[in-house]
Design a protein around this motif. Structure first.
Motif, PDB file in Angstrom:
ATOM      1  N   THR A  74       0.566  -1.247   0.000  1.00 18.06           N
ATOM      2  CA  THR A  74       0.000   0.000   0.000  1.00 18.06           C
ATOM      3  C   THR A  74       0.606   1.334   0.000  1.00 18.06           C
ATOM      4  OG1 THR A  74      -0.407   0.173   2.211  1.00 18.06           O
ATOM      5  CG2 THR A  74      -1.888  -1.005   0.861  1.00 18.06           C
ATOM      6  N   SER A  75      -0.209   2.227  -0.431  1.00 21.29           N
ATOM      7  CA  SER A  75      -0.087   3.603  -0.239  1.00 21.29           C
ATOM      8  C   SER A  75       0.294   4.411  -1.413  1.00 21.29           C
ATOM      9  CB  SER A  75       0.885   3.762   0.807  1.00 21.29           C
ATOM     10  OG  SER A  75       1.155   4.794   1.398  1.00 21.29           O
ATOM     11  N   SER A  94     -12.796  -5.655   4.146  1.00 26.35           N
ATOM     12  CA  SER A  94     -12.236  -5.426   2.811  1.00 26.35           C
ATOM     13  C   SER A  94     -10.972  -4.592   2.925  1.00 26.35           C
ATOM     14  CB  SER A  94     -13.242  -4.719   1.895  1.00 26.35           C
ATOM     15  OG  SER A  94     -13.492  -3.394   2.340  1.00 26.35           O
ATOM     16  N   LEU A  95     -10.131  -4.697   1.920  1.00 29.44           N
ATOM     17  CA  LEU A  95      -8.869  -3.977   1.872  1.00 29.44           C
ATOM     18  C   LEU A  95      -8.672  -3.434   0.463  1.00 29.44           C
ATOM     19  CD1 LEU A  95      -5.960  -3.219   2.772  1.00 29.44           C
ATOM     20  CD2 LEU A  95      -5.285  -5.543   2.174  1.00 29.44           C
ATOM     21  N   SER A  96      -8.547  -2.108   0.347  1.00 25.70           N
ATOM     22  CA  SER A  96      -8.309  -1.478  -0.948  1.00 25.70           C
ATOM     23  C   SER A  96      -6.837  -1.101  -1.057  1.00 25.70           C
ATOM     24  CB  SER A  96      -9.174  -0.218  -1.103  1.00 25.70           C
ATOM     25  OG  SER A  96     -10.548  -0.524  -0.964  1.00 25.70           O
ATOM     26  N   PRO A 136       3.349   0.252  -4.048  1.00 23.10           N
ATOM     27  CA  PRO A 136       2.116   0.307  -3.258  1.00 23.10           C
ATOM     28  C   PRO A 136       2.124   1.602  -2.461  1.00 23.10           C
ATOM     29  CG  PRO A 136       3.667  -1.179  -2.231  1.00 23.10           C
ATOM     30  CD  PRO A 136       4.277  -0.765  -3.538  1.00 23.10           C
ATOM     31  N   VAL A 137       1.125   2.439  -2.659  1.00 21.99           N
ATOM     32  CA  VAL A 137       1.171   3.766  -2.054  1.00 21.99           C
ATOM     33  C   VAL A 137       0.060   4.074  -1.065  1.00 21.99           C
ATOM     34  CG1 VAL A 137       2.475   4.827  -3.914  1.00 21.99           C
ATOM     35  CG2 VAL A 137      -0.012   4.684  -4.064  1.00 21.99           C
ATOM     36  N   MET A 138      -1.031   3.331  -1.126  1.00 27.36           N
ATOM     37  CA  MET A 138      -2.115   3.593  -0.177  1.00 27.36           C
ATOM     38  C   MET A 138      -2.957   2.359   0.038  1.00 27.36           C
ATOM     39  SD  MET A 138      -5.068   6.541  -0.221  1.00 27.36           S
ATOM     40  CE  MET A 138      -6.204   6.686   1.161  1.00 27.36           C
ATOM     41  N   MET A 139      -3.429   2.178   1.264  1.00 24.51           N
ATOM     42  CA  MET A 139      -4.353   1.104   1.548  1.00 24.51           C
ATOM     43  C   MET A 139      -5.475   1.626   2.434  1.00 24.51           C
ATOM     44  SD  MET A 139      -2.087  -1.068   4.295  1.00 24.51           S
ATOM     45  CE  MET A 139      -3.095  -2.494   4.332  1.00 24.51           C
ATOM     46  N   VAL A 140      -6.648   1.047   2.247  1.00 24.64           N
ATOM     47  CA  VAL A 140      -7.804   1.425   3.061  1.00 24.64           C
ATOM     48  C   VAL A 140      -8.449   0.153   3.575  1.00 24.64           C
ATOM     49  CG1 VAL A 140     -10.030   2.585   3.117  1.00 24.64           C
ATOM     50  CG2 VAL A 140      -8.202   3.513   1.689  1.00 24.64           C
ATOM     51  N   LEU A 141      -8.570   0.054   4.896  1.00 18.93           N
ATOM     52  CA  LEU A 141      -9.163  -1.116   5.546  1.00 18.93           C
ATOM     53  C   LEU A 141     -10.536  -0.780   6.096  1.00 18.93           C
ATOM     54  CD1 LEU A 141      -6.084  -2.239   7.661  1.00 18.93           C
ATOM     55  CD2 LEU A 141      -7.264  -3.720   6.050  1.00 18.93           C
ATOM     56  N   THR A 169      -9.930   2.568   8.085  1.00 17.25           N
ATOM     57  CA  THR A 169      -8.547   2.957   8.377  1.00 17.25           C
ATOM     58  C   THR A 169      -7.812   3.194   7.069  1.00 17.25           C
ATOM     59  OG1 THR A 169      -8.463   1.687  10.446  1.00 17.25           O
ATOM     60  CG2 THR A 169      -6.359   2.246   9.416  1.00 17.25           C
ATOM     61  N   SER A 170      -7.295   4.411   6.896  1.00 16.71           N
ATOM     62  CA  SER A 170      -6.558   4.775   5.692  1.00 16.71           C
ATOM     63  C   SER A 170      -5.084   4.926   6.029  1.00 16.71           C
ATOM     64  CB  SER A 170      -7.086   6.095   5.116  1.00 16.71           C
ATOM     65  OG  SER A 170      -8.469   5.993   4.797  1.00 16.71           O
TER      66      SER A 170
END
Length: 231
Positions: free
Chosen positions: A21-22, A177-179, A187-192, A200-201
């Motif tokens: 992520t991210s 879910s996980l984006s 990977p630059v961003m994740m959103v849970l 959670t970003s």
């Protein structure tokens, strides 16, 4: 300070920190605001594309900013809030997630054991990695990319965007879910999204892809006088 459970710690670390992520928050927002007619990739194609991106991420280090918001109000969750720190991951199964503000917490895993050290509480918790990491984001950044589709349903909402949404197949996963968004192969961003309706970003900055990381970063020795809990 309230004691964090292992699951809360893992969600907070997201990474927990681990294969994903991210990116600037613009990418997920852009993806979400595309027209409904935008083409989605089929699940098999999405899995292959994500696998390739993650396989190219053999190691990674970055700074992170993590924010958790409540279910429907969009307000910061009183139990979580905003955290920042540094992280590093390296295959196979090594990761380090160090929160530095507003409080200090360290999460270290090396393939066999996982430590969560809370400096303020003077407490360190140790447990077997397998019991905690199997269905968390940690599997993504530090685990085996070829096994990700065994643990997650992988979707790519927009065929022309390196933006993926994963749904854990296990009922015991710590999130719904996980984006994940990528930029320039990173990977630059994740959103849970968790079972409580919280979001959670995690945004990464100062990203270094495939750096050489000293093995000592994935080892932890409890400081003298710290209470140790084995789980």
């Amino acid at each position: 300070m309230k004691k964090l459970s292992i699951k809360q710690g893992m969600i907070r670390s997201a990474l927990i920190g681990s294969l994903v992520t991210s990116m600037s928050i613009a990418v997920p927002i852009v993806a979400m605001t595309q027209t409904a007619s935008a083409k989605a990739a089929d699940n098999l194609t999405a899995a292959k594309r994500l696998n390739k991106l993650l396989t190219n991420t053999k190691s990674m280090s970055a700074s992170f900013s993590q924010t958790t918001k409540g279910a429907s109000s969009g307000q910061l969750s009183s139990g979580n809030g905003t955290f920042s720190g540094t992280m590093s991951v390296q295959r196979p199964n090594n990761f380090r997630w160090e929160t530095k503000s507003p409080s200090e917490q360290l999460i270290v895993a090396n393939g066999s054991s996982l430590w969560i050290y809370d400096k303020d509480l003077e407490q360190a918790t140790k447990q077997n990695v397998d019991s905690q990491v199997g269905n968390t984001p940690a599997l993504l950044l530090s685990g085996d990319p070829s096994k990700i589709d065994k643990n997650f349903k992988i979707t790519q909402p927009y065929d022309n965007k390196n933006y993926y949404v994963l749904y854990p197949k296990s009922d015991n996963a710590s999130f719904k879910s996980l984006s994940i968004s990528f930029s320039g192969g990173k990977p630059v961003m994740m959103v849970l999204n968790d079972s409580l309706g919280q979001t959670t970003s995690i945004k990464f900055s100062n990203i270094k892809l495939n750096p050489s990381i000293n093995a000592s970063q994935f080892k932890f020795t409890p400081p003298k006088g710290v209470d140790i809990i084995n789980q």
